[in-house]
Write an enzyme that holds these catalytic residues in place. Structure first.
Site, PDB file in Angstrom:
ATOM      1  CD  GLU A  44      45.909  76.291  51.816  1.00 54.64           C
ATOM      2  OE1 GLU A  44      45.477  76.661  52.924  1.00 54.64           O
ATOM      3  OE2 GLU A  44      47.095  76.017  51.611  1.00 54.64           O
ATOM      4  CE  LYS A  92      47.196  77.716  56.756  1.00 60.46           C
ATOM      5  NZ  LYS A  92      46.967  77.187  55.409  1.00 60.46           N
ATOM      6  CG  ASP A 130      33.586  74.364  68.485  1.00 56.43           C
ATOM      7  OD1 ASP A 130      34.313  75.089  67.791  1.00 56.43           O
ATOM      8  OD2 ASP A 130      33.082  74.736  69.556  1.00 56.43           O
ATOM      9  CG  HIS A 144      50.413  75.527  45.817  1.00 56.91           C
ATOM     10  ND1 HIS A 144      50.561  76.588  46.661  1.00 56.91           N
ATOM     11  CD2 HIS A 144      50.060  74.495  46.603  1.00 56.91           C
ATOM     12  CE1 HIS A 144      50.336  76.212  47.909  1.00 56.91           C
ATOM     13  NE2 HIS A 144      50.028  74.949  47.890  1.00 56.91           N
TER      14      HIS A 144
HETATM   15  C1  MEV Z   1      50.170  76.272  53.567  1.00 57.00           C
HETATM   16  O1  MEV Z   1      48.768  76.214  53.660  1.00 57.00           O
HETATM   17  C2  MEV Z   1      50.810  75.377  54.606  1.00 57.00           C
HETATM   18  C3  MEV Z   1      52.346  75.418  54.639  1.00 57.00           C
HETATM   19  O2  MEV Z   1      52.810  76.733  54.852  1.00 57.00           O
HETATM   20  C4  MEV Z   1      52.747  74.528  55.799  1.00 57.00           C
HETATM   21  C5  MEV Z   1      54.222  74.537  56.116  1.00 57.00           C
HETATM   22  O3  MEV Z   1      54.912  75.525  55.816  1.00 57.00           O
HETATM   23  O4  MEV Z   1      54.688  73.527  56.679  1.00 57.00           O
HETATM   24  C6  MEV Z   1      52.955  74.932  53.363  1.00 57.00           C
END
Ligand code: MEV
Length: 421
Positions: free
Chosen positions: A81, A261, A277, A375
């Site tokens: 990513e 995430k 792992d 980004h």
């Molecule tokens: C994207 O890979 C991760 C985010 O969605 C994390 C978040 O929202 O805190 C930007």
């Protein structure tokens, strides 16, 4: 030897120059540097898993600016990513100004479960298992004597009556610098019949639990508010917005999931790069996040008394620096040398710090200009490079096409022509 994880202009160098810099800073030899570029041969891959037909590559990068417990670490990261590595490094730079990360890890305990059926009297079984703990621990150690030589071994037996004849025994094993899956599974298999005999039941599954709650890592940091400022907002304003973003995740499981995430964006790349792992770490992280019965954020943020933004993260982190994939994968070996940790616990702290930094970067972007602008700026750099820009031209061309809101190859070629002309 020049050391440290703060390397200015690293992204502007060629890949070969970057590898040279890393070799100078970390003492990688020529073979290890070569392993960074082609970590795995088909021959080794064929021995690692079944039905191999080839290799599948991902970018290996390094996260910079990370300082943990007063030591600089260069963080190997394997991830597909865009922005993850830059965002982590950028947040680590802010944290560095507040003294860096402070981390601690539990002893490296991995736990195996032995399931029993048909246990008629759970309370009596529990008492018998407790009374036989010494015998069972000795038998477990006899099944894997090497770990005792390294100062680890089976440490504790626990048991749980799960009702209707289902009875579960936990074997807690200090795995030292190994992740320990093979070790604890071997031990559990070897003692399960005796456990069933003692408890008066029929043995079922014998397998580790990935909810490694006795193997947690905790990392904290305090970023000075002024480091968080954007052109539009003061550091204190950004800090307060990040605290609000944290509260959002603390009260809303949908947001907590995405918040976590963003944390795993920092953790998984380190786990993968070092041959560990990542499914185990993911499973443990999310189960831990939900342990109260509600899914919660693994990291939270508040302002402290001196006005800095304080963050803390806690999660299970069962990593190894010996055995398993690490033994055979030259790329994982080189990545481990790069990060320079001496114990699995230290590696756990590096991964958690990368997770906390990634969370900070995401929340700062989300709470201010939104995630897309950053980004786009990174995307613009790669478009500039594709258009032929080199060295300092990359940033200059990227700036032009971002300002013009036209991040296309055409626009980049045009900008490059003007810059050179
Ligand atoms: C994207 O890979 C991760 C985010 O969605 C994390 C978040 O929202 O805190 C930007």
């Amino acid at each position: 030897m020049e050391t440290g994880s703060r390397i200015s202009g690293f992204y502007q160098r060629t890949m070969e120059e970057r590898r040279g810099e890393l070799a100078r800073r970390t003492g990688l030899d020529a073979a290890e540097v070569a392993a960074l570029t082609g970590g795995l041969s088909q021959e080794i891959a064929d021995k690692m898993i079944e039905n191999v037909v080839g290799l599948y590559a991902l970018p290996l990068a390094v996260g910079l600016n990370v300082r943990i417990n007063d030591n600089d670490v260069i963080v190997p990261m394997v991830v597909e990513e865009p922005s993850v590595v830059a965002a982590m490094s950028n947040a680590a730079r802010m944290v560095r100004e507040g003294g860096g990360f402070r981390g601690e890890a539990d002893p490296p305990i991995t736990t195996a479960q032995i399931q029993l059926w048909d246990v008629k009297d759970g309370a009596a079984a529990k008492a018998k298992i407790t009374a036989s703990a010494e015998e069972l621990l000795a038998a477990a150690n006899a099944a894997f004597p090497d770990i005792v030589k390294f100062g680890g071994g089976a440490r504790e037996i626990e048991s749980f009556d799960r009702g209707e004849g289902l009875f579960v025994v936990h074997l807690h094993v200090d795995c030292r610098d190994a992740m320990g899956a093979n070790m604890v599974n071997t031990m559990a298999e070897s003692i399960s019949s005796r456990v069933a005999e003692i408890a008066g039941g029929r043995p079922g599954l014998r397998i580790l639990t990935n909810l490694a709650e006795r193997r947690c890592v905790r990392v904290r940091c305090a970023a000075p508010a002024e480091m968080l400022a954007t052109p539009e907002l003061s550091g204190a304003e950004v800090r307060d917005r990040i605290v609000e973003a944290s509260i959002f995740a603390e009260r809303d499981p949908y947001r907590a999931t995405t918040h976590n995430k963003g944390i795993m964006n920092g953790i998984d790349p380190v786990v993968i790069a070092t041959g560990n792992d990542w499914r185990a770490v993911e499973a443990g992280a999310h189960a831990y996040a939900a342990r109260s019965g509600v899914y919660r954020p693994l990291a939270t943020w508040r302002a402290n008394a001196s006005g800095a933004l304080e963050g803390k993260i806690e999660l299970p982190m069962a990593l190894g620096i010996v055995g398993g994939t690490i033994r055979v994968h030259p790329g994982a070996k080189a990545a481990l040398k790069l990060v320079g940790v001496k114990t699995a616990s230290e590696l756990a702290m590096v991964a958690a710090a990368a997770g906390l930094a990634s969370n900070l970067a995401a929340l700062r972007a989300l709470a201010t200009e939104g995630i897309q602008r950053g980004h786009m700026a990174l995307h613009a750099r790669s478009v500039a490079a594709t258009a032929g820009a080199v060295g300092a031209e990359v940033a200059a061309v990227a700036d032009v096409i971002v300002a013009a809101r036209s991040i296309t190859l055409e626009a980049a070629k045009d900008a490059l022509k003007k810059l050179r002309g």
